[in-house]
Scaffold this active site. Structure first.
Site, short mmCIF file in Angstrom:
data_model
loop_
_atom_site.label_atom_id
_atom_site.label_comp_id
_atom_site.label_asym_id
_atom_site.label_seq_id
_atom_site.Cartn_x
_atom_site.Cartn_y
_atom_site.Cartn_z
N LYS A 15 -3.18 -7.43 -23.14
CA LYS A 15 -2.45 -8.35 -22.28
C LYS A 15 -3.43 -9.41 -21.78
CE LYS A 15 0.61 -8.20 -18.21
NZ LYS A 15 1.19 -7.28 -17.18
N SER B 87 5.56 -3.15 -14.85
CA SER B 87 5.24 -4.10 -15.92
C SER B 87 4.74 -3.50 -17.21
CB SER B 87 4.21 -5.12 -15.42
OG SER B 87 4.86 -6.09 -14.64
N SER C 152 6.16 -7.41 -16.95
CA SER C 152 5.43 -8.57 -17.41
C SER C 152 4.63 -8.35 -18.68
CB SER C 152 4.48 -9.03 -16.31
OG SER C 152 3.49 -8.05 -16.07
#
Lengths: 100, 485, 484
Positions: free
Chosen positions: C78, C177, C153
């Site tokens: 990420k 997330s 996310s």
């Protein structure tokens, strides 16, 4: 849903140093108003004498030995600086504001 | 009465100080980048100091130990679980947009600082001492400002006094006392010219007899003992005059201009301060464990003010002399070591006298410090002994001091080599006195006819004959006997 | 089975045995990125050194040097995880052009374990969002239905793993997330106990809630990844100093006598029927395998959402103060005054980030602190106490990960509506507990469903053990059609 007054939105934006366009300000009034109203539910929760959590897993601070490590070379420290003069960061002149 | 004295008869100034002291660590408060004064700009940073994304603080044990030492030395309550908080404001020298500081759970509270003021000890209460990190430096050059972050993240303590000082002298003395204490304990070099100790003052005045505090102003940029004094003195008079004119005091921050000898309000900020403090989630509570507390208590030396009191009480030193001796720990240690090598009822005063006149004078002339004194305590004590037991006179003693200080030779050896032992032997002195009398019949006549002033002439002649070595007391006695008056 | 869909553990095992080379594994992943990522939009940047690193692993294997447990496994990160020398943006324009001079601790640990980092993955800007629609850079689609969001996310991480573009990925989880996108994309997502994994080098969103964790195609991979990334870190004062077990040893297939808490608060509200059905199958399976279901109550759960949306924005407003256009990142260099420099530079945040900075600033103002931030932190204590009570009776808590399956782009009209997407995952973060989402079937529309297990502090092993049983029977065996 009560909107957050424009004046308050502007004050907060200034405190947060966020430039908001007129349309954004208008949107913030409504959205923040709605979210803050939603927060209001919390006021009903009895929390008298309940300690606020600051760390989900309680622990004491570990202390680091006072041993200096090599610093970043100034050229690396300034590599991404939007404004620089030699090895100094450059900003528009400071007048008034800021630190106490 | 002067105008100032008249004003002060009606109005009472109230002064509180906030003093920032850099802690003498090798690395920064929350990251291992080095601490050093005068390094090239932005050469002492790392990702954390630069406020880069993803960085986290890790607290320096030495910073805690030093702050704890100050807390213990000031009799403060040490919080079992102190907490770091974030204090938010935007400024170019503050990379993260917040300063890691302490807010409602500081390390130390309710301590005191003892001042030596007008010959006596005066205790000023401290509200708190908390840990925080220093900011970088902004330098204003024309239409831009330059930012150097070398200083950013250096550990500080902020010492906050209660508003209970009433004169500029007292405030300046507070600074001197704190300066002396942190140097004494090796908490900080506290060099004000290097910004290692910085002061803000809160000043207000109120009518005498009134309990409520008047509106205060905050004075900044008062970074020398003299500036602290002058700026506060100026502010007191400014406020009183303003109040006497029926005007109100505006709560504001004022910047001291030392060159002009006046202060100006800082240009008002574009937004009101709201630091939005909250406990720093990156830093669990600071817990002073038993071992650290134990070693702090165990390692605590006799503090300067305690020593001042001991010197006055046990050694009978004049307060001014005692105060000078405790100005620096090394000086006091030197004094104590000398006294220990040469104990005696009066020796403290004698040794203080030697140190404050001969030793400090010689050090100053040679641009030396007490730590680098070429004359150690043992040698000074030997010299004092030679004078005290009459081996040499005080006058010769000063010459021996000078030579020993310069060459490092032992005082006794110099005395022997130079043959300057005092002559106290009565037989020897009588022989010399007889020679002097025989050589100066006119003066003998004159003295016996009542010219008292001639006595000094005979003493002088004996001294001349002995190259100053004659014991002046015995010489004087013998001359009186011999001359019959 | 082709190289493409091998799990991380299988890839590592085949490379270790010589059956497969690291170069081939990495090439296969990069080929798939080239073929499918245009459609998925998971990657923000590729690491140009990936092939070189893979070659080096092959060389070391030939030389008989010891290899780490993830040697040669293509992994992606990420983009809020800091990578030395590789642009790291947190999907924000504010960090355009920033090249970090250091690695996150988890990145160092992955490298030390031999993982080959192939690139950086899209997410909501600064990890703020539940659909990855808040990325300032690009849109990421759900591989199961590209008209739908991958969740957020960590949407890029979930989509990349689900689409077989890498063997596994790391994400971060502040309020769900990792788990919510894992559920939406049909992969395993593990949020460890707060402090189990170092946050050094994790671009902070809400410091008291953020945790790094793996997204993977198998529970075993999640266990393996956690073994690699967990552990105390002197650079993170909040990391926990506790031994890291060999989590893979927990995957025994045995849940006999496991006490599984069923909190009615999580099942009472509006939940899609297909999800409700899938959770019933999970319960039945666990009972069949000898576990006990125990009805429990977590009464303060209903306050989790408002508490979260005070605490997280408050901390975010503080953490994001450093993006000021002075030392790095985007800046309004034409500003005439310092104030303008700040205001205009920071105008570069996206709408959701601005909203949260505003909310957080509002909540921390003097005079408001007690009513908002402090109150919310007190409610966190109550939420944690609910769980503490529950642990007297149960070993894990079972809930749906999300009330609905992946929704369409633009489906959530207002911020509050979007915030509801995290309603089941927030409490875990607020209480600092470990949580895992494990796939447990598909909806009628062929969209993945996730079951969430919440565990005791530092008891990731039990979560993994239970999740492994669910996976072995109810796991999704189909591949997303967009990337088949």
């Amino acid at each position: 849903m009560p909107a957050l007054p424009r004046k308050e939105v502007e004050e907060i934006a200034l405190l947060a140093r966020l430039h908001l366009e007129a349309a954004e300000l208008a949107q913030m009034e409504i959205e923040l108003g709605a979210i803050i109203e939603y927060f209001a539910a919390l006021a009903q929760v009895p929390t008298e004498g309940i300690p606020p959590m600051t760390h989900a897993v309680p622990m004491d601070l570990r202390l680091r030995a006072d041993e200096p490590a090599p610093s970043l070379p100034a050229s690396d420290a300034l590599a991404g600086a939007p404004g620089r003069d030699g090895d100094l960061f450059v900003v528009p002149a400071i007048i008034g504001g800021g630190e106490p | 009465m002067t105008e100032r004295a008249e004003l002060l008869a009606t109005w009472e100034p109230v002064i509180g100080l906030e003093v920032h002291v850099q802690l003498a660590t090798k690395s920064k408060a929350f990251s291992p980048s080095a601490v050093q004064f005068g390094a090239p700009p932005n050469s002492l940073t790392d990702p954390l100091v630069l406020g880069m994304p993803g960085t986290l603080p890790a607290f320096n044990r030495a910073a805690l130990a030093l702050a704890l030492k100050l807390g213990v030395a000031t009799g403060s309550k040490i919080r079992a679980r102190a907490r770091f908080a974030r204090k938010h404001y935007f400024y170019p020298d503050l990379p993260k947009g917040y300063q890691i500081s302490q807010y409602d759970e500081p390390l130390c509270e309710d301590g005191f600082l003892d001042l030596i003021h007008e010959g006596a000890v005066r205790r000023v209460k401290l509200q708190r001492i908390h840990l925080e990190e220093d900011a970088g430096k902004n330098m204003h050059v024309g239409s831009v400002s330059h930012v150097d972050l070398n200083r950013a993240g250096v550990p500080l303590v902020e010492v906050v006094s209660m508003p209970e000082m009433h004169t500029a002298d007292e405030a300046a003395e507070f600074m001197r006392s704190l300066h002396r204490l942190v140097r004494w304990l090796e908490i900080s070099e506290a060099d004000m010219e290097k910004g290692q100790m910085r002061c803000d003052a809160n000043v207000s005045v109120r009518r005498r007899g009134e309990d409520r505090l008047g509106t205060r102003t905050e004075l900044k940029n008062i970074n020398s003992f003299r500036f602290v004094h002058n700026a506060i003195e100026h502010e007191i008079v400014r406020q009183i005059r303003q109040l006497e004119r029926g005007e109100r005091i505006v709560q504001e921050t004022r910047l001291w201009d030392a060159d002009a000898g006046t202060s100006q309000p800082m240009r008002s900020k574009e937004t009101a301060d709201d630091y939005r403090y909250f406990p720093d989630p990156d830093l669990p509570p600071v817990v002073v464990d038993g071992a650290m507390m134990g070693s702090t208590l165990h390692g605590m030396p006799e503090l300067p003010v305690a020593r001042f009191e001991r010197y006055v009480r046990a050694h009978g030193l004049a307060p001014d002399d005692a105060r000078t001796l405790v100005n620096e720990r090394a000086l006091a240690e030197f004094f104590d070591a000398t006294v220990k090598a040469h104990p005696g009822e009066k020796s403290g005063r004698v040794i203080a006298n030697w140190m404050l006149t001969e030793l400090l004078g010689a050090l100053k002339a040679g641009s030396l410090s007490i730590e680098t004194s070429p004359m150690p305590p043992a040698r000074l004590s030997d010299l004092v002994q030679l004078v005290e037991d009459g081996t040499i006179s005080g006058k010769i003693g000063k010459e021996i001091f000078e030579e020993s200080f310069r060459t490092g030779e032992a005082p006794k050896a110099i005395v022997v080599r130079r043959g300057v032992q005092q002559i106290s032997d009565e037989g020897a002195l009588i022989e010399i006195i007889e020679r002097v009398i025989a050589a100066n019949p006119h003066q003998v006549q004159g003295f016996q006819a009542g010219k008292d002033a001639l006595f000094g002439f005979f003493v002088g002649q004996v001294m001349k004959e002995t190259q100053g070595r004659a014991n002046p007391v015995i010489t004087s006695d013998l001359l009186h006997k011999r001359l019959g008056r | 089975m082709t190289v493409d869909w091998l799990s991380a553990a299988q890839t590592a095992a085949q490379i270790a045995s010589g059956e497969l080379t690291a170069s081939a594994a990495v090439d296969a992943a990069l080929d798939r990125v080239a073929s499918f990522d245009e459609k998925i939009g998971a990657f923000l940047a590729m690491d140009p050194t990936a092939r070189e690193v893979a070659n080096d692993i092959d060389r070391r294997r030939k030389a008989g040097e010891p290899l780490g447990p993830l040697a040669g496994v293509p992994i992606a990160l990420k983009d809020n995880l800091v990578t030395r020398g590789v642009a790291t943006t947190a999907a924000s324009k504010m960090l355009a052009g920033w090249i970090p001079p250091y690695d996150a601790t988890v990145v160092e640990k992955l490298r030390a374990a031999g993982a080959v980092i192939i690139g950086k993955l899209n997410c909501d800007e600064f990890a703020m969002g539940s659909s990855t629609e808040n990325s300032a850079i690009k849109r990421t689609a759900n591989p199961w239905d590209t008209s739908r969001v991958p969740g957020g996310s960590s949407g890029g991480s979930a989509a990349a793993v689900a689409a077989g573009l890498c063997a596994g990925a790391l994400g971060t989880d502040t309020g769900g997330s990792i788990r919510q996108p894992a559920a939406f994309c049909g992969v395993v997502g593990l949020k460890p106990t707060y402090g189990r994994v170092s946050r050094w080098g994790v671009i902070a969103f809400a410091s008291s809630l953020d945790q790094v964790g793996p997204l993977s195609r198998t529970v075993e991979d999640a266990a393996l990844a956690l073994e690699v990334i967990a552990g105390v870190d002197p650079k993170d004062e909040t990391s926990i100093d506790a031994p890291v077990p060999r989590y893979r040893d927990a995957l025994t297939g045995d849940v006999k006598d496991l006490r599984v808490g069923i909190p009615h608060e999580y099942f009472d509200g509006a939940i899609d029927a297909d999800i409700r059905g899938a959770l019933e199958r999970v319960k039945a399976l666990l009972v069949e395998r000898g576990a006990q279901l125990v009805d429990i109550t977590l009464p303060h759960t209903r306050h989790a959402l408002p508490a979260y949306y005070i605490v997280a924005p408050a901390e975010a407003s503080s953490n994001l103060a450093r993006y000021d256009g002075i030392r790095f990142g985007a800046a309004a260099t034409d500003a005439k005054t310092l104030q303008e420099r700040y205001m205009k530079s920071r105008a570069g945040f996206g709408p959701e980030v601005k909203r949260r900075i505003m909310l957080g600033t509002y909540a921390l103002r003097s005079g408001y602190y007690d009513a908002y931030y402090k109150k919310a932190q007190q409610v966190r204590t109550l939420i944690k106490r609910d769980f503490d009570q529950a642990w007297h009776h149960v070993d894990v808590v079972l809930t749906p990960t999300t009330p609905t399956a992946a929704f369409a782009f633009g489906a959530k009209a207002s911020p509050l509506e979007m915030y509801q997407a995290d309603v089941f995952t927030l409490a875990c973060n607020l209480a600092g507990l470990p949580g895992i989402s494990v796939p447990c079937g598909l909806t009628g529309e062929a969209l993945p469903i996730g079951a969430q297990l919440i565990g005791k502090p530092l008891d990731e092993a039990t979560l993994l053990r239970a999740a492994h049983v669910i996976e072995s029977v109810l796991g999704i065996t189909k591949r997303p059609k967009a990337v088949a």
